[in-house]
Design a protein around this motif. Structure first.
Motif, PDB file in Angstrom:
ATOM      1  N   LEU A 192     -46.077  -1.414   1.799  1.00 19.94           N
ATOM      2  CA  LEU A 192     -45.664  -0.276   0.722  1.00 19.94           C
ATOM      3  C   LEU A 192     -44.951   0.783   1.523  1.00 19.94           C
ATOM      4  O   LEU A 192     -45.712   0.622   2.675  1.00 19.94           O
ATOM      5  N   HIS A 193     -44.074   1.066   0.717  1.00 19.12           N
ATOM      6  CA  HIS A 193     -43.305   2.039   1.598  1.00 19.12           C
ATOM      7  C   HIS A 193     -42.857   3.112   0.185  1.00 19.12           C
ATOM      8  O   HIS A 193     -41.954   2.269  -0.125  1.00 19.12           O
ATOM      9  N   ALA A 194     -42.935   4.427   0.903  1.00 19.90           N
ATOM     10  CA  ALA A 194     -42.794   5.370  -0.370  1.00 19.90           C
ATOM     11  C   ALA A 194     -41.507   5.739   0.070  1.00 19.90           C
ATOM     12  O   ALA A 194     -39.928   6.162  -0.839  1.00 19.90           O
ATOM     13  N   HIS A 195     -40.627   6.364   1.489  1.00 21.88           N
ATOM     14  CA  HIS A 195     -39.613   6.732   1.402  1.00 21.88           C
ATOM     15  C   HIS A 195     -38.460   5.991   1.950  1.00 21.88           C
ATOM     16  O   HIS A 195     -37.239   6.449   2.271  1.00 21.88           O
ATOM     17  N   LEU A 196     -38.378   4.833   2.132  1.00 27.57           N
ATOM     18  CA  LEU A 196     -37.246   4.048   3.280  1.00 27.57           C
ATOM     19  C   LEU A 196     -37.238   2.830   2.461  1.00 27.57           C
ATOM     20  O   LEU A 196     -38.541   2.080   2.088  1.00 27.57           O
ATOM     21  N   VAL A 197     -36.611   2.073   2.239  1.00 31.23           N
ATOM     22  CA  VAL A 197     -36.238   0.499   1.951  1.00 31.23           C
ATOM     23  C   VAL A 197     -37.062  -0.178   3.160  1.00 31.23           C
ATOM     24  O   VAL A 197     -36.660  -0.073   3.983  1.00 31.23           O
ATOM     25  N   PRO A 198     -38.055  -1.338   2.942  1.00 32.50           N
ATOM     26  CA  PRO A 198     -38.644  -1.831   3.822  1.00 32.50           C
ATOM     27  C   PRO A 198     -37.392  -2.516   4.448  1.00 32.50           C
ATOM     28  O   PRO A 198     -36.626  -3.363   4.198  1.00 32.50           O
ATOM     29  N   ASP A 199     -37.834  -2.743   5.729  1.00 28.52           N
ATOM     30  CA  ASP A 199     -37.249  -3.311   7.495  1.00 28.52           C
ATOM     31  C   ASP A 199     -36.865  -5.329   6.681  1.00 28.52           C
ATOM     32  O   ASP A 199     -35.675  -5.069   6.668  1.00 28.52           O
ATOM     33  N   LEU A 200     -37.708  -5.627   5.911  1.00 31.03           N
ATOM     34  CA  LEU A 200     -37.418  -7.022   5.524  1.00 31.03           C
ATOM     35  C   LEU A 200     -36.123  -7.272   4.741  1.00 31.03           C
ATOM     36  O   LEU A 200     -35.999  -8.082   4.692  1.00 31.03           O
ATOM     37  N   LEU A 201     -36.316  -5.774   4.195  1.00 32.20           N
ATOM     38  CA  LEU A 201     -34.860  -6.233   2.736  1.00 32.20           C
ATOM     39  C   LEU A 201     -33.689  -4.915   3.512  1.00 32.20           C
ATOM     40  O   LEU A 201     -32.946  -5.306   1.878  1.00 32.20           O
ATOM     41  N   GLN A 202     -33.430  -4.357   4.255  1.00 38.58           N
ATOM     42  CA  GLN A 202     -32.576  -4.070   4.852  1.00 38.58           C
ATOM     43  C   GLN A 202     -30.973  -4.610   4.626  1.00 38.58           C
ATOM     44  O   GLN A 202     -31.356  -5.795   5.324  1.00 38.58           O
ATOM     45  N   THR A 203     -30.229  -3.960   4.882  1.00 45.02           N
ATOM     46  CA  THR A 203     -29.316  -4.731   5.197  1.00 45.02           C
ATOM     47  C   THR A 203     -28.390  -4.646   6.287  1.00 45.02           C
ATOM     48  O   THR A 203     -29.258  -3.505   7.257  1.00 45.02           O
ATOM     49  N   ALA A 204     -27.615  -4.913   7.359  1.00 42.74           N
ATOM     50  CA  ALA A 204     -27.340  -4.544   8.690  1.00 42.74           C
ATOM     51  C   ALA A 204     -26.922  -3.131   8.802  1.00 42.74           C
ATOM     52  O   ALA A 204     -27.522  -2.582   9.667  1.00 42.74           O
ATOM     53  N   ASP A 205     -25.923  -2.381   7.840  1.00 41.41           N
ATOM     54  CA  ASP A 205     -25.292  -1.657   8.032  1.00 41.41           C
ATOM     55  C   ASP A 205     -26.741  -0.542   7.835  1.00 41.41           C
ATOM     56  O   ASP A 205     -26.760   0.702   8.156  1.00 41.41           O
ATOM     57  N   TYR A 206     -27.057  -0.664   6.443  1.00 40.56           N
ATOM     58  CA  TYR A 206     -28.681   0.132   6.076  1.00 40.56           C
ATOM     59  C   TYR A 206     -29.301   0.785   7.543  1.00 40.56           C
ATOM     60  O   TYR A 206     -29.898   1.306   7.524  1.00 40.56           O
ATOM     61  N   ALA A 207     -29.874  -1.057   7.755  1.00 35.77           N
ATOM     62  CA  ALA A 207     -30.700  -1.075   9.162  1.00 35.77           C
ATOM     63  C   ALA A 207     -30.354   0.583   9.998  1.00 35.77           C
ATOM     64  O   ALA A 207     -30.374   1.544  10.798  1.00 35.77           O
ATOM     65  N   ARG A 208     -28.766  -0.466  10.240  1.00 30.98           N
ATOM     66  CA  ARG A 208     -28.042   1.275  11.352  1.00 30.98           C
ATOM     67  C   ARG A 208     -28.424   2.020  11.986  1.00 30.98           C
ATOM     68  O   ARG A 208     -28.873   2.704  12.049  1.00 30.98           O
ATOM     69  N   ALA A 209     -27.922   2.136   9.733  1.00 35.04           N
ATOM     70  CA  ALA A 209     -28.485   4.427   9.581  1.00 35.04           C
ATOM     71  C   ALA A 209     -29.658   4.130   9.893  1.00 35.04           C
ATOM     72  O   ALA A 209     -29.522   5.714   9.980  1.00 35.04           O
ATOM     73  N   ALA A 210     -30.496   3.792   9.388  1.00 33.36           N
ATOM     74  CA  ALA A 210     -31.887   4.245   8.882  1.00 33.36           C
ATOM     75  C   ALA A 210     -32.224   4.004  10.488  1.00 33.36           C
ATOM     76  O   ALA A 210     -32.949   5.155  11.349  1.00 33.36           O
ATOM     77  N   ILE A 211     -32.181   3.588  11.750  1.00 33.69           N
ATOM     78  CA  ILE A 211     -32.833   3.765  12.765  1.00 33.69           C
ATOM     79  C   ILE A 211     -32.142   4.305  13.611  1.00 33.69           C
ATOM     80  O   ILE A 211     -32.848   5.266  14.414  1.00 33.69           O
ATOM     81  N   ARG A 212     -30.881   4.677  13.492  1.00 33.29           N
ATOM     82  CA  ARG A 212     -30.118   6.126  14.072  1.00 33.29           C
ATOM     83  C   ARG A 212     -30.162   7.030  13.518  1.00 33.29           C
ATOM     84  O   ARG A 212     -31.068   8.426  14.370  1.00 33.29           O
ATOM     85  N   GLY A 213     -30.946   7.183  11.997  1.00 41.78           N
ATOM     86  CA  GLY A 213     -31.010   8.741  11.475  1.00 41.78           C
ATOM     87  C   GLY A 213     -32.229   9.452  12.083  1.00 41.78           C
ATOM     88  O   GLY A 213     -32.673   9.782  12.096  1.00 41.78           O
ATOM     89  N   THR A 214     -33.434   8.187  11.834  1.00 41.38           N
ATOM     90  CA  THR A 214     -34.745   8.449  12.238  1.00 41.38           C
ATOM     91  C   THR A 214     -35.609   8.901  13.294  1.00 41.38           C
ATOM     92  O   THR A 214     -36.587   8.764  13.906  1.00 41.38           O
ATOM     93  N   ALA A 215     -34.484   8.934  14.667  1.00 41.90           N
ATOM     94  CA  ALA A 215     -34.935   8.143  15.838  1.00 41.90           C
ATOM     95  C   ALA A 215     -35.123   9.623  15.897  1.00 41.90           C
ATOM     96  O   ALA A 215     -34.232  10.985  15.519  1.00 41.90           O
ATOM     97  N   PRO A 216     -35.739   9.892  17.472  1.00 36.88           N
ATOM     98  CA  PRO A 216     -35.663  11.571  17.940  1.00 36.88           C
ATOM     99  C   PRO A 216     -34.349  11.599  18.385  1.00 36.88           C
ATOM    100  O   PRO A 216     -34.217  12.882  18.456  1.00 36.88           O
ATOM    101  N   GLU A 217     -33.941  10.653  19.449  1.00 33.20           N
ATOM    102  CA  GLU A 217     -33.110  11.250  20.077  1.00 33.20           C
ATOM    103  C   GLU A 217     -32.127  10.146  19.404  1.00 33.20           C
ATOM    104  O   GLU A 217     -32.247   8.149  19.749  1.00 33.20           O
ATOM    105  N   PRO A 218     -30.860   9.978  19.211  1.00 33.02           N
ATOM    106  CA  PRO A 218     -29.762   8.992  18.911  1.00 33.02           C
ATOM    107  C   PRO A 218     -29.605   7.929  19.708  1.00 33.02           C
ATOM    108  O   PRO A 218     -29.139   7.948  20.686  1.00 33.02           O
ATOM    109  N   PRO A 219     -30.062   6.591  19.307  1.00 27.04           N
ATOM    110  CA  PRO A 219     -29.641   5.738  20.420  1.00 27.04           C
ATOM    111  C   PRO A 219     -28.386   5.218  20.743  1.00 27.04           C
ATOM    112  O   PRO A 219     -27.050   5.337  19.655  1.00 27.04           O
TER     113      PRO A 219
END
Length: 289
Positions: free
Chosen positions: A114-141
């Motif tokens: 169950l995820h209300a705000h983002l596409v769940p990890d198991l269904l993410q494309t590589a580009d989406y995952a990269r953008a989601a990880i970078r965008g939600t991190a407190p400090e850009p990795p």
């Protein structure tokens, strides 16, 4: 740990002992003969149906020539086997909890996400995952750290391509489909990926429309795992830590949340239509439509 209902730690140790035995090339009978245990006892330990005794586990680890640092980690789990839940603090680079999560997901027969705000990890494309990880991190990795985390996230998706994958049931908020994570092009590609994945016989994706208003799913994402044997397990993840829960109250609470949100979600057919329509809409991911 005396016999009783296995906890998440005892189940994890049991699975690791089975893996280590096979890696070392022993049968359960050979292990029993060398350590003075019955074959049935070794099998019960490996299935989690027998209580873990520190001396037995230590002897098995020695027989399998497990490196001392790893032995110490496993024996610590045995000492703490009776404790409820499992908290893991995230470090930089590849989070340790991902390997634990992959282990449990690989054993599950059904996964409910169950995820209300983002596409769940198991269904993410590589580009989406990269953008989601970078965008939600407190400090850009950094790029190297980001590559490792994206790779680990995609590695989890391997279970969906197995010969006998677990049934995957997903409840996703309409908002998650409309937020332009990574920009319109990446968001559209992600939606097209969902439209493809939803056709797999073992995958069900249902959308919770924004029009329903407030609902329990808004209070936090989670993964509920069911197994052929043993208690269900809940996984939740936050900024700096993740939590595995297997006590009856926590599992029941999250199952009730799932049931309530499941009751207000669109049908699988209507959800597929919405996803396909959004994927082909001009300016996908922008605004609320």
């Amino acid at each position: 740990m005396p016999p009783g209902r296995p906890t998440i730690r005892s189940r994890q140790v049991a699975g690791e002992l089975r893996r280590l035995r096979k890696q070392a090339g022993f049968t359960t009978g050979e292990v029993g003969a060398r350590l003075g245990l019955s074959q049935a006892k070794v099998s019960r330990v490996e299935t989690g149906s027998s209580g873990l005794r520190l001396g037995d586990v230590q002897a098995m680890l020695g027989l399998y020539r497990v490196p001392e640092p790893r032995q110490a980690e496993i024996l610590d789990l045995v000492r703490r086997a009776a404790e409820p839940g499992w908290l893991q603090v995230h470090g930089r680079g590849l989070p340790e909890q991902w390997q634990t999560l992959i282990d449990w997901e690989s054993k599950a027969v059904a996964l409910r996400v169950l995820h209300a705000h983002l596409v769940p990890d198991l269904l993410q494309t590589a580009d989406y995952a990269r953008a989601a990880i970078r965008g939600t991190a407190p400090e850009p990795p950094g790029d190297a750290e980001l590559d490792v985390k994206v790779g680990a996230r995609l590695a989890r998706q391997g279970i969906l391509s197995r010969e006998h994958p677990p049934a995957l049931h997903v409840l996703i908020g309409e908002q998650a489909l409309r937020i332009p994570v990574g920009g319109p092009a990446i968001a559209a590609a992600q939606l097209r990926h969902l439209a493809e994945v939803i056709r797999r016989p073992h995958v069900e994706i249902r959308v919770v429309p924004d029009a329903v208003g407030a609902h329990p799913g808004l209070d936090g994402a989670f993964l509920l795992m069911d197994f052929e044997q043993g208690r269900a397990l809940v996984h939740t993840e936050h900024r700096s830590r993740s939590l595995f829960l297997d006590d009856e109250e926590s599992v029941l609470t999250h199952r009730r949340v799932w049931q309530r949100v499941d009751g207000i979600a669109l049908s699988a057919a209507a959800s597929a239509e919405m996803i396909s329509a959004l994927a082909e809409a001009p300016g996908v991911g922008v605004g609320s439509g």
